[in-house]
Design a protein around this motif. Structure first.
Motif, PDB file in Angstrom:
ATOM      1  N   GLU A 225       0.835  -1.205   0.000  1.00 15.20           N
ATOM      2  CA  GLU A 225       0.000   0.000   0.000  1.00 15.20           C
ATOM      3  C   GLU A 225       0.864   1.246   0.000  1.00 15.20           C
ATOM      4  O   GLU A 225       1.746   1.402   0.844  1.00 15.20           O
ATOM      5  CB  GLU A 225      -0.916   0.004   1.224  1.00 15.20           C
ATOM      6  CG  GLU A 225      -1.777   1.250   1.384  1.00 15.20           C
ATOM      7  CD  GLU A 225      -2.847   1.368   0.327  1.00 15.20           C
ATOM      8  OE1 GLU A 225      -2.524   1.873  -0.782  1.00 15.20           O
ATOM      9  OE2 GLU A 225      -3.989   0.958   0.599  1.00 15.20           O
ATOM     10  N   THR A 252      -2.618  -8.510  -5.265  1.00 18.78           N
ATOM     11  CA  THR A 252      -3.783  -7.640  -5.212  1.00 18.78           C
ATOM     12  C   THR A 252      -4.267  -7.515  -3.772  1.00 18.78           C
ATOM     13  O   THR A 252      -4.088  -8.432  -2.959  1.00 18.78           O
ATOM     14  CB  THR A 252      -4.916  -8.156  -6.127  1.00 18.78           C
ATOM     15  OG1 THR A 252      -5.987  -7.209  -6.153  1.00 18.78           O
ATOM     16  CG2 THR A 252      -5.443  -9.499  -5.656  1.00 18.78           C
ATOM     17  N   TYR A 254      -7.324  -5.069  -1.130  1.00 22.59           N
ATOM     18  CA  TYR A 254      -8.292  -3.988  -0.940  1.00 22.59           C
ATOM     19  C   TYR A 254      -7.584  -2.839  -0.234  1.00 22.59           C
ATOM     20  O   TYR A 254      -7.164  -2.981   0.926  1.00 22.59           O
ATOM     21  CB  TYR A 254      -9.449  -4.430  -0.050  1.00 22.59           C
ATOM     22  CG  TYR A 254     -10.539  -5.261  -0.683  1.00 22.59           C
ATOM     23  CD1 TYR A 254     -11.449  -4.712  -1.572  1.00 22.59           C
ATOM     24  CD2 TYR A 254     -10.686  -6.609  -0.348  1.00 22.59           C
ATOM     25  CE1 TYR A 254     -12.480  -5.472  -2.119  1.00 22.59           C
ATOM     26  CE2 TYR A 254     -11.704  -7.377  -0.881  1.00 22.59           C
ATOM     27  CZ  TYR A 254     -12.599  -6.805  -1.770  1.00 22.59           C
ATOM     28  OH  TYR A 254     -13.617  -7.560  -2.304  1.00 22.59           O
ATOM     29  N   ARG A 257     -10.257   2.965   2.263  1.00 17.43           N
ATOM     30  CA  ARG A 257     -10.163   4.428   2.227  1.00 17.43           C
ATOM     31  C   ARG A 257     -11.015   5.122   3.291  1.00 17.43           C
ATOM     32  O   ARG A 257     -10.645   6.172   3.796  1.00 17.43           O
ATOM     33  CB  ARG A 257     -10.559   4.932   0.832  1.00 17.43           C
ATOM     34  CG  ARG A 257      -9.754   4.295  -0.306  1.00 17.43           C
ATOM     35  CD  ARG A 257      -8.277   4.650  -0.220  1.00 17.43           C
ATOM     36  NE  ARG A 257      -7.477   3.965  -1.240  1.00 17.43           N
ATOM     37  CZ  ARG A 257      -6.407   3.243  -0.995  1.00 17.43           C
ATOM     38  NH1 ARG A 257      -5.980   3.072   0.256  1.00 17.43           N
ATOM     39  NH2 ARG A 257      -5.741   2.662  -1.972  1.00 17.43           N
ATOM     40  N   ASP A 273     -10.545   0.665  -2.639  1.00 17.73           N
ATOM     41  CA  ASP A 273     -10.095   0.461  -4.012  1.00 17.73           C
ATOM     42  C   ASP A 273      -9.579  -0.967  -4.141  1.00 17.73           C
ATOM     43  O   ASP A 273      -9.005  -1.516  -3.188  1.00 17.73           O
ATOM     44  CB  ASP A 273      -8.953   1.416  -4.382  1.00 17.73           C
ATOM     45  CG  ASP A 273      -9.319   2.883  -4.234  1.00 17.73           C
ATOM     46  OD1 ASP A 273     -10.520   3.211  -4.352  1.00 17.73           O
ATOM     47  OD2 ASP A 273      -8.404   3.699  -3.986  1.00 17.73           O
ATOM     48  N   VAL A 275      -6.683  -2.892  -5.749  1.00 19.73           N
ATOM     49  CA  VAL A 275      -5.366  -2.469  -6.221  1.00 19.73           C
ATOM     50  C   VAL A 275      -4.553  -3.693  -6.649  1.00 19.73           C
ATOM     51  O   VAL A 275      -4.592  -4.740  -5.985  1.00 19.73           O
ATOM     52  CB  VAL A 275      -4.610  -1.707  -5.117  1.00 19.73           C
ATOM     53  CG1 VAL A 275      -3.276  -1.171  -5.645  1.00 19.73           C
ATOM     54  CG2 VAL A 275      -5.466  -0.565  -4.565  1.00 19.73           C
ATOM     55  N   ASP A 294      -0.128   3.449 -11.218  1.00 17.26           N
ATOM     56  CA  ASP A 294      -1.469   3.830 -11.637  1.00 17.26           C
ATOM     57  C   ASP A 294      -1.410   4.860 -12.756  1.00 17.26           C
ATOM     58  O   ASP A 294      -0.626   5.811 -12.718  1.00 17.26           O
ATOM     59  CB  ASP A 294      -2.237   4.402 -10.443  1.00 17.26           C
ATOM     60  CG  ASP A 294      -3.702   4.557 -10.731  1.00 17.26           C
ATOM     61  OD1 ASP A 294      -4.468   3.610 -10.465  1.00 17.26           O
ATOM     62  OD2 ASP A 294      -4.096   5.631 -11.234  1.00 17.26           O
ATOM     63  N   GLN A 302      -1.884  -0.214  -9.532  1.00 24.21           N
ATOM     64  CA  GLN A 302      -2.982   0.175 -10.414  1.00 24.21           C
ATOM     65  C   GLN A 302      -4.317  -0.105  -9.732  1.00 24.21           C
ATOM     66  O   GLN A 302      -4.560  -1.223  -9.253  1.00 24.21           O
ATOM     67  CB  GLN A 302      -2.910  -0.601 -11.730  1.00 24.21           C
ATOM     68  CG  GLN A 302      -4.032  -0.302 -12.706  1.00 24.21           C
ATOM     69  CD  GLN A 302      -3.988   1.127 -13.216  1.00 24.21           C
ATOM     70  OE1 GLN A 302      -2.927   1.611 -13.627  1.00 24.21           O
ATOM     71  NE2 GLN A 302      -5.119   1.817 -13.170  1.00 24.21           N
ATOM     72  N   ARG A 303      -5.174   0.901  -9.678  1.00 20.02           N
ATOM     73  CA  ARG A 303      -6.502   0.747  -9.102  1.00 20.02           C
ATOM     74  C   ARG A 303      -7.451   0.255 -10.205  1.00 20.02           C
ATOM     75  O   ARG A 303      -7.764   1.008 -11.128  1.00 20.02           O
ATOM     76  CB  ARG A 303      -6.982   2.063  -8.506  1.00 20.02           C
ATOM     77  CG  ARG A 303      -6.160   2.537  -7.310  1.00 20.02           C
ATOM     78  CD  ARG A 303      -6.449   3.968  -6.932  1.00 20.02           C
ATOM     79  NE  ARG A 303      -5.984   4.901  -7.961  1.00 20.02           N
ATOM     80  CZ  ARG A 303      -6.131   6.219  -7.899  1.00 20.02           C
ATOM     81  NH1 ARG A 303      -6.724   6.772  -6.851  1.00 20.02           N
ATOM     82  NH2 ARG A 303      -5.694   6.988  -8.875  1.00 20.02           N
ATOM     83  N   ARG A 306     -12.479   1.826  -8.077  1.00 20.72           N
ATOM     84  CA  ARG A 306     -12.341   2.682  -6.900  1.00 20.72           C
ATOM     85  C   ARG A 306     -13.666   2.794  -6.165  1.00 20.72           C
ATOM     86  O   ARG A 306     -14.744   2.705  -6.759  1.00 20.72           O
ATOM     87  CB  ARG A 306     -11.872   4.082  -7.319  1.00 20.72           C
ATOM     88  CG  ARG A 306     -10.607   4.078  -8.148  1.00 20.72           C
ATOM     89  CD  ARG A 306     -10.188   5.498  -8.510  1.00 20.72           C
ATOM     90  NE  ARG A 306      -9.298   5.514  -9.659  1.00 20.72           N
ATOM     91  CZ  ARG A 306      -8.856   6.620 -10.244  1.00 20.72           C
ATOM     92  NH1 ARG A 306      -9.204   7.801  -9.780  1.00 20.72           N
ATOM     93  NH2 ARG A 306      -8.063   6.536 -11.298  1.00 20.72           N
TER      94      ARG A 306
END
Length: 512
Positions: A225, A252, A254, A257, A273, A275, A294, A302-303, A306
């Motif tokens: 992250e 990958t 989550y 946010r 998001d 990711v 991204d 890369q998201r 979102r």
């Protein structure tokens, strides 16, 4: 915020209650087919309840399963679940098979208490060596404690070696591979994703060993992250990886946010998001997992989508088939030699019209751009697990809640596509009652199941109600434990007394 504490069958009282229940059975005489009872089904489909005959009296909630298949010898398979050691030895067991999944044995070699919390396993592919990531149960203060383990022989009755042991990480997810070419040929490489709270709010983390078979393998650790987790103060517990033999490794997670509601009141909602990060050299670089940025903000990762919303339950709900929800996440890369740029991701969201829903999207340019819309969308479904076989066919395993009220059922499906997700077949592996048995702890079926592909074949595992009714397994099933299909009753080790239904792990292999 400190991570919500997801009750994982960890408490000592829960373990004791499960073991005590396993000793009870009502005395009724039954005509018996016994262990190895088979309900005939489709050609090319092997489905096996992996509880051994010797444990026919057990009534554990064997949920949250995981599987590893040795790609160098597919007869060698290891499976795990929330399964306590029946002898209370102080070590936990896993199941293993040496005949391709037809029969299974318990091997009590996992350190950390009579039953692990989360446990995931992986073969590197060069021999019988097995790696695992676990949550230990023997922390004096009951705090989250992760260990990374290794054994030279999965079938040996020898305790696994502890390579790493520390507080704070949650939900370890292990994957492994062996380098085939170049200067590092023969090196075993292991990747363990986790939600690690030791380093602040950016919790999505990957630990990896580039020479895992060494006497004292060194660890690398990277925080995946790179963005703020805002008012959520953490990422999601799922950190999933997929490895290509050319050294491309995807992960990958989550990226949480914000959040609303209350975890203790079972009303927590999270905005996140989805990711994806990537490394092009096995992570063997000064700045590992920074090869995908991204397209919009230039930040690592890369998201794909979102601001998705997921419920993050403390406890399972009757309306959700006793299953708690907390998102679901899976990633799989096409294993063909020239296809490391083709990758699939599945994730879960909450949606007003479909409830908890699985979405699948695809990238053909190494995760830079993704399909503008879902190539598959499954309503009322969770526990997504993706795999891609040697023909490039993609498979999705999931569990879907069907029906309403007392007729609710958990249907376990394998969907496959041979054309990159344009069309999908549908194979129903199980359709079992969602109300029977009543859960004894959370998670009911598990926060995940698992599937992988070796060659053209798909191998997987899921947990479900073990009532021996042929109608529940439309493509066939084999039970090792004693059962009577005629009367749809589980039987004790004496093949006479009945045993109450419980949750068991089911292994499957689907050919081609």
């Amino acid at each position: 915020m400190r991570k919500p504490k997801r009750a994982k069958a960890k408490a000592t009282t829960e373990v004791k209650a499960v073991k005590k229940a396993a000793k009870k059975a009502s005395a009724r005489k039954r005509a018996v087919r016994g262990a190895g009872a088979v309900a005939a089904g489709a050609a090319g489909v092997l489905l096996v309840n992996i509880i051994p005959k010797s444990l026919s009296s057990e009534t554990n909630q064997d949920s949250e399963p995981m599987i590893a298949v040795n790609p160098a010898n597919t007869n060698q398979i290891v499976a795990t679940a929330f399964t306590p050691d029946p002898l209370e030895s102080g070590s936990a067991p896993y199941f293993f098979s040496s005949d391709g999944g037809h029969t299974w044995t318990l091997n009590t070699v996992v350190p950390g208490g009579d039953m692990t919390g989360d446990i995931t396993v992986a073969f590197s592919g060069t021999g019988p060596a097995l790696y695992a990531g676990i949550l230990r149960q023997d922390s004096p203060d009951q705090s989250t404690r992760m260990a990374i383990l290794r054994t030279a022989d999965f079938s040996a009755p020898i305790p696994m070696d502890v390579l790493d042991d520390r507080q704070q990480p949650d939900q370890p997810f292990a994957q492994a591979a062996t380098v085939a070419n170049g200067l590092a040929a023969g090196k075993q490489r292991v990747y363990v994703g986790s939600n690690d709270f030791a380093g602040g709010e950016r919790t999505a983390t990957l630990d990896f060993m580039l020479d895992a078979a060494a006497a004292n393998p060194g660890f690398k650790k990277v925080r995946l992250e790179r963005r703020s987790t805002g008012t959520a103060g953490q990422d999601g517990p799922q950190v999933r990886t997929s490895i290509h033999e050319d050294g491309t490794v995807y992960a990958t997670f989550y990226g949480w946010r914000s959040q609303t509601g209350d975890f203790g009141a079972n009303t927590l909602k999270v905005n996140a998001d989805v990711v994806v990060v990537r490394d092009d050299q096995w992570g063997d670089s000064p700045a590992p997992f920074e090869d995908l940025r991204d397209a919009d903000d230039g930040v690592v990762g890369q998201r794909i989508v979102r601001n998705v919303t997921i419920s993050f339950n403390r406890n399972g709900l009757t309306a959700n088939g006793q299953q708690r929800m907390g998102g679901t996440l899976s990633i799989a890369v096409d294993p063909r030699s020239d296809k490391s740029g083709t990758v699939y991701v599945a994730w879960g969201t909450d949606e007003a019209d479909t409830g908890f829903t699985i979405h699948v999207r695809k990238s053909t340019n190494r995760g830079v751009a993704w399909s503008a819309s879902d190539i598959l969308k499954v309503p009322r479904a969770t526990n997504a697990a993706l795999a891609v076989n040697s023909d490039g066919a993609v498979g999705l395993l999931y569990q879907q809640l069907a029906g309403t009220g007392p007729t609710r059922r958990w249907e376990t499906h394998l969907r496959r596509s041979a054309n990159g997700g344009n069309t999908w077949s549908d194979l129903t592996l199980a359709t079992t009652p969602a109300a029977t048995p009543v859960k004894t702890f959370d998670p009911y079926l598990g926060d995940y199941d698992h599937m992988l592909a070796v060659g053209r074949d798909f191998y997987g595992i899921f947990s479900a109600s073990n009532v021996p009714d042929m109608a529940h397994f439309p493509n066939g099933v084999t039970f090792q434990r004693n059962v009577d299909f005629d009367t749809r009753v589980l039987l004790d080790v004496n093949s006479q007394d009945s045993v109450p239904p419980s949750i068991d792990p089911f292994f499957f292999k689907v050919s081609g």
